[in-house]
Structures are given as C-alpha cells and as structure tokens.
Design a protein around this motif. Structure first.
Motif: not given
Length: 155
Positions: A27-35
């Motif tokens: 299982t691979f996941k994607v995360g996001l960086i706001a700043s």
C-alpha cells in the motif's frame, strides 16, 4: 498543474534492493506539504523516511491540515517494465470537498512501516512548481501519463 517527481535513492538501496518492499502489492500513500522550502536536490536525496522529509534537514516543512485533507492510498498501482525503464504509476488520487493549499507532496510505502513517519519509506518527493489550491467538491492530483516515477537502467 505541472509536477516533477524525484525518486529517493535510499528507497532503492535500503528498501527495494533489500526486498523489503513489493512494488506490486504494498500500500502506497501520498501526502502533501502546505508550506516551507524543500532542501536543495543534493540534500533531499538523503531522505529515507517521511520523518526525514518533514524535518527537511532542520528546516521543518508543514504537512497540510486543512478541510478534506488526509494521506490518500494510491489505487490501481502498476509497476511495469518497458525496455530499460521501470515505471511506477497509479490512478489519480482525489480529495473530497477540500479546502487547502500545498506546494510539495510525497509518496511512501505504508505496508513497510510500523505506523510511524520514522518507519515509512519515502519513495518519491513531488514538486508541484509552486503553491496549489485544492477546493470544490473534488480535487484530483493528476498522475502524468508517463507514470509517477521512472527508473532507467543504462545500457
């Protein structure tokens, strides 16, 4: 949105090369960086785990925490070989009713972790080329037709 994904050499050596990862079934996941500003490419190649990326060599990056955000599992994952190029790809992950902005993203292997960022192997970092605003009833992250990450072997 134009995005460039950069594979992480430590993932190849310490996880894929050590047979700790199954690119077809994990299982691979994607995360996001706001700043924040990502360390220069030479420095970012040293990231092995999600916690290394978020620490960013001491210049902490901030993960998104807005409405509709969570780390999304990648669906329809493929790991293919064409000639000397191995490509990792997936369907477009989609956020529902989002209201947040982001500048970078990452892909990590959730299966190969013990549920902490310090043990989640970092496959790739994604640079979206500037701040992006996710809003509306749904917001897909477009996966390039050429795949998320490619690995090319020299002849």
């Amino acid at each position: 949105m134009t995005a460039a994904a950069y594979s992480q050499p430590k993932f190849l050596l310490s996880h894929l090369g050590a047979k700790l990862v199954n690119m077809s079934s994990d299982t691979f996941k994607v995360g996001l960086i706001a700043s924040g500003t990502l360390a220069v490419r030479g420095t970012s190649e040293g990231y092995e785990y999600v916690s290394d990326l978020l620490a960013n060599g001491g210049s902490a990056l901030t993960e998104v925490s807005g409405t509709g955000y969570s780390r999304l599992s990648l669906g329809s994952v493929t790991w293919t070989l064409s000639g000397l190029v191995a490509t990792f790809s997936a369907a477009n992950p989609t956020y529902t009713s989002p209201s947040f902005s982001f500048v970078y993203g990452w892909i990590h292997d959730e299966t190969a972790s013990s549920a902490t960022d310090a043990t989640r192997p970092l496959l790739a970092i994604i640079d979206f080329g500037g701040s992006q605003a996710a809003s509306g009833s749904s917001y897909p992250l477009a996966v390039p037709g050429s795949g998320l990450v490619s690995f090319t072997t020299a002849a």
